[in-house]
Write an enzyme that holds these catalytic residues in place. Structure first.
Site, short mmCIF file in Angstrom:
data_model
loop_
_atom_site.label_atom_id
_atom_site.label_comp_id
_atom_site.label_asym_id
_atom_site.label_seq_id
_atom_site.Cartn_x
_atom_site.Cartn_y
_atom_site.Cartn_z
N HIS A 73 0.80 -1.22 0.00
CA HIS A 73 0.00 0.00 0.00
C HIS A 73 0.84 1.28 0.00
O HIS A 73 0.28 2.36 -0.12
CB HIS A 73 -0.98 -0.01 1.18
CG HIS A 73 -2.22 -0.80 0.89
ND1 HIS A 73 -2.18 -2.06 0.34
CD2 HIS A 73 -3.52 -0.50 1.03
CE1 HIS A 73 -3.41 -2.49 0.17
NE2 HIS A 73 -4.25 -1.57 0.59
N ASP A 77 -2.88 1.65 -3.98
CA ASP A 77 -3.94 1.65 -2.98
C ASP A 77 -4.99 0.57 -3.30
O ASP A 77 -4.98 -0.03 -4.38
CB ASP A 77 -4.58 3.04 -2.84
CG ASP A 77 -5.21 3.54 -4.12
OD1 ASP A 77 -5.59 2.71 -4.97
OD2 ASP A 77 -5.32 4.77 -4.27
#
Ligand SMILES: *[C@@H]1O[C@H](CO)[C@@H](O)[C@H](O)[C@H]1NC(C)=O
Length: 103
Positions: A73, A77
């Site tokens: 991440h 995302d």
């Protein structure tokens, strides 16, 4: 080399994503861990024939697999991963769509 199970560490280094076929050994799902410095890993489960409903609520046999994605991440995302999964699913279900992406 790969077809003879003879890949060296050098052969598999420098990638971006690992694609792992856990279905080949009967796996249904997993929690794939990143192969750093790669940014994602995708585990494909085994195909199972399972009942599904069509639009008229008739039961039909469908080939289903679980796909599990682990992503870094710091780089991608969750929304990007979800969009990737949906796009990939539609291409697997309708391979003729790949032609639209060819140049
Ligand atoms: C998908 O994974 C779930 C567990 O999360 C498991 O119960 C199910 O059998 C799997 N389905 C397939 C088609 O492998």
């Amino acid at each position: 080399m790969a077809s003879h199970n003879r890949l060296s560490m050098e052969d598999i280094a420098g990638g971006t994503i690992t694609l792992s076929n856990i279905g080949a050994i009967g796996g249904k799902f997993g929690s794939p861990l990143l192969n750093l410095p790669e940014v994602a890993i995708i585990a494909l489960g085994r195909i199972q024939k399972l009942p599904r409903y069509d639009d008229d609520e008739n039961v039909y046999p469908s080939s289903i697999i679980n796909v599990t994605v682990g992503a870094d991440h710091r780089v991608v995302d969750g929304a990007t991963v979800a969009r990737f999964c949906n796009e990939w699913k539609s291409l697997v279900e309708k391979p003729e769509l790949l032609l639209l992406h060819m140049r």
